[in-house]
Design a protein around this motif. Structure first.
Motif, short mmCIF file in Angstrom:
data_model
loop_
_atom_site.label_atom_id
_atom_site.label_comp_id
_atom_site.label_asym_id
_atom_site.label_seq_id
_atom_site.Cartn_x
_atom_site.Cartn_y
_atom_site.Cartn_z
N ASP A 119 -10.73 10.16 -157.56
CA ASP A 119 -9.86 11.36 -157.88
C ASP A 119 -10.34 12.88 -157.48
O ASP A 119 -9.67 13.69 -156.16
CB ASP A 119 -8.05 11.01 -158.13
CG ASP A 119 -7.46 9.67 -157.67
OD1 ASP A 119 -7.93 9.34 -156.50
OD2 ASP A 119 -7.33 9.21 -159.12
N THR A 139 1.23 8.01 -151.43
CA THR A 139 0.46 7.09 -152.95
C THR A 139 -0.35 7.67 -153.29
O THR A 139 -0.20 8.29 -153.85
CB THR A 139 1.14 6.02 -153.36
OG1 THR A 139 2.03 5.08 -153.50
CG2 THR A 139 0.54 5.45 -154.79
N ASP A 140 -1.30 7.63 -153.01
CA ASP A 140 -2.95 7.68 -152.92
C ASP A 140 -3.25 9.67 -153.24
O ASP A 140 -3.45 10.18 -154.17
CB ASP A 140 -4.46 7.26 -151.82
CG ASP A 140 -3.89 6.53 -152.08
OD1 ASP A 140 -3.81 5.05 -153.08
OD2 ASP A 140 -4.84 5.31 -151.39
N ARG A 143 -1.04 10.83 -155.99
CA ARG A 143 -1.85 10.31 -157.37
C ARG A 143 -3.38 11.31 -157.35
O ARG A 143 -2.69 11.75 -158.43
CB ARG A 143 -2.34 8.63 -157.34
CG ARG A 143 -2.91 8.42 -158.39
CD ARG A 143 -3.90 7.27 -158.87
NE ARG A 143 -5.26 7.43 -157.80
CZ ARG A 143 -5.08 6.94 -156.90
NH1 ARG A 143 -4.81 6.03 -155.83
NH2 ARG A 143 -6.01 7.17 -155.34
N ARG A 147 -4.18 14.18 -160.77
CA ARG A 147 -4.96 14.34 -161.12
C ARG A 147 -5.97 15.80 -160.96
O ARG A 147 -5.64 16.63 -162.24
CB ARG A 147 -6.30 13.63 -160.45
CG ARG A 147 -7.75 13.29 -161.13
CD ARG A 147 -7.86 13.26 -162.49
NE ARG A 147 -6.94 11.79 -163.19
CZ ARG A 147 -6.49 12.17 -164.15
NH1 ARG A 147 -6.82 13.10 -165.00
NH2 ARG A 147 -6.44 10.94 -164.77
N ILE A 162 -0.04 12.41 -166.58
CA ILE A 162 -1.57 12.35 -166.46
C ILE A 162 -2.10 13.54 -167.22
O ILE A 162 -1.56 14.25 -167.37
CB ILE A 162 -1.90 12.27 -164.74
CG1 ILE A 162 -1.53 11.56 -163.44
CG2 ILE A 162 -3.20 12.82 -165.26
CD1 ILE A 162 -2.47 11.80 -162.11
#
Length: 172
Positions: A119, A139-140, A143, A147, A162
């Motif tokens: 990521d 979704t990716d 995320r 991050r 996170i």
């Protein structure tokens, strides 16, 4: 690398072609409290910009074959290679960036899931000008952006769910 306090330097680092050197600039006031792994991600990103600039300048024929987008930019007389470089990074360098970040983490005894390195490799490529990022699932992308927020900006865990994994350098 040149440390600079110029507020006109956008973000955390920039790369500029000089003659005969490439300048990697960091904005000291901006990076003063950024964790080590985020700084490493920025320097790797800027180093790839430098590599692409030097490659295109020193061997334009080979660069044209390997990265035809650079040649197209040159033909259009576009001086801002950011979008082109970011597309090339997303396509050709993303796994190498993740591997380099993982090597840094292992050397510093980090116990971090591989997904974190994957990521963070996208750092600097999420603003819409890297075609590879745009093709990822929502979704990716979500995320990855969370991050980067955690590492780069220290957004508290309760706001983005996170936790920051990098170590603060304590720069002043």
């Amino acid at each position: 690398m040149i440390h600079n306090s110029d507020p006109m330097i956008s973000g955390y680092g920039t790369t500029a072609a000089g003659d005969p050197v490439i300048y990697l600039n960091s904005n000291e006031p901006t990076i003063a409290h950024v964790p080590d792994i985020a700084i490493v991600a920025t320097m790797l990103h800027e180093a790839i910009h430098a590599y692409l600039l030097v490659y295109d300048k020193n061997d334009p024929s080979a660069a044209k074959l390997k990265y035809p987008e650079l040649f197209t930019n040159y033909q259009k007389n576009e001086r801002n290679f950011n979008k082109t470089h970011h597309t090339i990074m997303a396509r050709d360098f993303i796994s190498d960036l993740a591997k380099a970040l993982k090597s840094f983490g292992e050397a510093n005894k980090y116990d971090i899931d591989k997904q974190v390195y994957d990521d963070l490799a996208w750092k600097g490529l999420t603003n819409g000008d890297a075609e590879g990022f745009n093709s990822l699932s929502e979704t990716d992308k979500y995320r990855i952006n969370r991050r980067i927020l955690a590492e780069q900006y220290g957004i508290p865990k309760d706001e983005i769910n996170i936790e920051q994994v990098g170590k603060a350098l304590g720069c002043k």
